[in-house]
Motif scaffolding. Structure first.
Motif, PDB file in Angstrom:
ATOM      1  N   LEU A   1       0.955  -1.258  -0.043  1.00 32.19           N
ATOM      2  CA  LEU A   1      -0.032  -0.136  -0.082  1.00 32.19           C
ATOM      3  C   LEU A   1       0.836   1.283  -0.038  1.00 32.19           C
ATOM      4  CD1 LEU A   1      -2.849  -0.797   2.466  1.00 32.19           C
ATOM      5  CD2 LEU A   1      -2.844  -1.182   0.269  1.00 32.19           C
ATOM      6  N   ASP A   2       0.320   2.339  -0.825  1.00 30.84           N
ATOM      7  CA  ASP A   2       0.889   3.622  -0.770  1.00 30.84           C
ATOM      8  C   ASP A   2       0.705   4.213   0.487  1.00 30.84           C
ATOM      9  OD1 ASP A   2       1.412   6.552  -1.138  1.00 30.84           O
ATOM     10  OD2 ASP A   2       1.958   5.955  -3.389  1.00 30.84           O
ATOM     11  N   ILE A   3       1.852   4.696   1.475  1.00 32.67           N
ATOM     12  CA  ILE A   3       1.462   5.287   2.706  1.00 32.67           C
ATOM     13  C   ILE A   3       0.690   6.482   2.539  1.00 32.67           C
ATOM     14  CG2 ILE A   3       3.662   6.638   2.919  1.00 32.67           C
ATOM     15  CD1 ILE A   3       2.400   4.013   5.542  1.00 32.67           C
ATOM     16  N   ASN A   4       0.825   7.129   1.529  1.00 30.07           N
ATOM     17  CA  ASN A   4      -0.100   8.496   1.417  1.00 30.07           C
ATOM     18  C   ASN A   4      -1.131   8.317   0.277  1.00 30.07           C
ATOM     19  OD1 ASN A   4       1.850  10.015   2.970  1.00 30.07           O
ATOM     20  ND2 ASN A   4       3.084   9.690   1.643  1.00 30.07           N
ATOM     21  N   PRO A   5      -2.143   7.625   0.355  1.00 32.63           N
ATOM     22  CA  PRO A   5      -3.098   7.070  -0.824  1.00 32.63           C
ATOM     23  C   PRO A   5      -3.955   7.988  -0.932  1.00 32.63           C
ATOM     24  CG  PRO A   5      -3.658   6.378   1.667  1.00 32.63           C
ATOM     25  CD  PRO A   5      -2.369   6.853   1.701  1.00 32.63           C
TER      26      PRO A   5
ATOM     27  N   LEU B   1       8.957  10.219  -9.553  1.00 30.85           N
ATOM     28  CA  LEU B   1       9.814  11.576  -9.333  1.00 30.85           C
ATOM     29  C   LEU B   1      10.257  11.697  -8.380  1.00 30.85           C
ATOM     30  CD1 LEU B   1       7.464  14.224 -11.464  1.00 30.85           C
ATOM     31  CD2 LEU B   1       9.923  13.038 -12.168  1.00 30.85           C
ATOM     32  N   GLU B   2       9.553  11.163  -7.099  1.00 27.16           N
ATOM     33  CA  GLU B   2       9.933  10.962  -5.675  1.00 27.16           C
ATOM     34  C   GLU B   2      11.046   9.881  -5.256  1.00 27.16           C
ATOM     35  OE1 GLU B   2       7.709  10.306  -1.428  1.00 27.16           O
ATOM     36  OE2 GLU B   2       6.416  11.597  -2.914  1.00 27.16           O
ATOM     37  N   VAL B   3      10.586   8.778  -5.469  1.00 29.10           N
ATOM     38  CA  VAL B   3      11.273   7.320  -5.205  1.00 29.10           C
ATOM     39  C   VAL B   3      12.153   6.939  -6.241  1.00 29.10           C
ATOM     40  CG1 VAL B   3      11.308   5.247  -4.163  1.00 29.10           C
ATOM     41  CG2 VAL B   3      10.045   7.048  -3.250  1.00 29.10           C
ATOM     42  N   PRO B   4      13.407   6.823  -6.365  1.00 25.83           N
ATOM     43  CA  PRO B   4      13.997   6.381  -7.586  1.00 25.83           C
ATOM     44  C   PRO B   4      14.043   4.815  -7.656  1.00 25.83           C
ATOM     45  CG  PRO B   4      15.651   7.030  -5.958  1.00 25.83           C
ATOM     46  CD  PRO B   4      14.259   7.263  -5.309  1.00 25.83           C
TER      47      PRO B   4
ATOM     48  N   ALA C   1      11.557   2.138  -9.638  1.00 30.11           N
ATOM     49  CA  ALA C   1      10.195   2.082 -10.430  1.00 30.11           C
ATOM     50  C   ALA C   1       9.247   1.469  -9.979  1.00 30.11           C
ATOM     51  CB  ALA C   1      10.789   0.945 -11.723  1.00 30.11           C
ATOM     52  N   HIS C   2       7.955   2.102  -9.990  1.00 28.62           N
ATOM     53  CA  HIS C   2       6.688   1.601  -9.376  1.00 28.62           C
ATOM     54  C   HIS C   2       5.711   2.028 -10.182  1.00 28.62           C
ATOM     55  CE1 HIS C   2       8.153   5.586  -7.649  1.00 28.62           C
ATOM     56  NE2 HIS C   2       6.768   5.891  -7.471  1.00 28.62           N
ATOM     57  N   ILE C   3       4.621   1.294 -10.032  1.00 29.83           N
ATOM     58  CA  ILE C   3       3.324   1.533 -10.852  1.00 29.83           C
ATOM     59  C   ILE C   3       2.290   1.866  -9.764  1.00 29.83           C
ATOM     60  CG2 ILE C   3       1.092   0.559 -11.937  1.00 29.83           C
ATOM     61  CD1 ILE C   3       3.505  -1.460 -13.617  1.00 29.83           C
ATOM     62  N   HIS C   4       1.767   2.733  -9.641  1.00 32.20           N
ATOM     63  CA  HIS C   4       0.338   3.191  -8.828  1.00 32.20           C
ATOM     64  C   HIS C   4      -0.781   2.648  -9.360  1.00 32.20           C
ATOM     65  CE1 HIS C   4       2.471   6.819  -6.527  1.00 32.20           C
ATOM     66  NE2 HIS C   4       3.085   6.834  -7.627  1.00 32.20           N
ATOM     67  N   LEU C   5      -1.354   1.570  -8.430  1.00 34.28           N
ATOM     68  CA  LEU C   5      -2.727   1.394  -8.886  1.00 34.28           C
ATOM     69  C   LEU C   5      -3.700   1.906  -7.911  1.00 34.28           C
ATOM     70  CD1 LEU C   5      -2.019  -2.483  -9.256  1.00 34.28           C
ATOM     71  CD2 LEU C   5      -2.171  -0.906 -11.156  1.00 34.28           C
TER      72      LEU C   5
END
Ligand code: AMP
Length: 130
Positions: free
Chosen positions: A28-32, A87-90, A92-96
């Motif tokens: 989970l993204d911590i800032n959803p 742009l924030e965390v270097p 790679a990630h996909i937001h769902l």
């Protein structure tokens, strides 16, 4: 130096894990932006998603698809949206992100403030929906 996401994979930093296989990890993204907002990452430490090999980029999306379908079951929505910023965390990630409308994908929207219990319940709901 290991990225914060590599530290999450290595369990050096806690997360609300949703799924994992030999090559990819979802949590989970911590800032959803919405309940169910999940990040899918490769275990391989690569900053720019388009630096992944064709095979790994394709496999990452197949993994993300399984996660997205589970998110959609756990959190009914019109569709689960996919976004790539990085742009924030270097790493790679996909937001769902569960969406009801286009504006739900705006990263300038205020983020939800959830309790530890809420995050745990969301991760459990998604895990159970696989
Ligand atoms: P971006 O790199 O712009 O795609 O944004 C990085 C995303 O990672 C943001 O949505 C952050 O809330 C999220 N994030 C950063 N650190 C953590 C963490 N430790 N656990 C979960 N999500 C995180």
């Amino acid at each position: 130096m290991a990225t914060i996401f590599s530290k999450i994979i290595a369990s050096e930093i806690p997360c609300y894990k949703v799924a994992e296989n030999d090559k990819f990890f979802a949590f989970l993204d911590i800032n959803p932006l919405a309940k169910g907002h999940t990040l899918v990452i490769p275990k391989q430490e690569v900053d720019y998603i388009f630096d992944l090999s064709d095979e790994d980029l394709a496999a990452m999306h197949v993994f993300a698809k399984k996660v997205a379908l589970a998110i959609g079951k756990a959190f009914p929505c019109r569709k689960v949206g996919e976004a790539v910023l990085g742009l924030e965390v270097p790493h790679a990630h996909i937001h769902l992100i569960p969406m009801q409308n286009e504006k739900d994908m705006l990263f300038s929207n205020p983020k939800l403030k959830l309790t530890d219990e809420e995050f745990k319940a969301i991760a459990k709901a998604i895990t159970m929906a696989f």
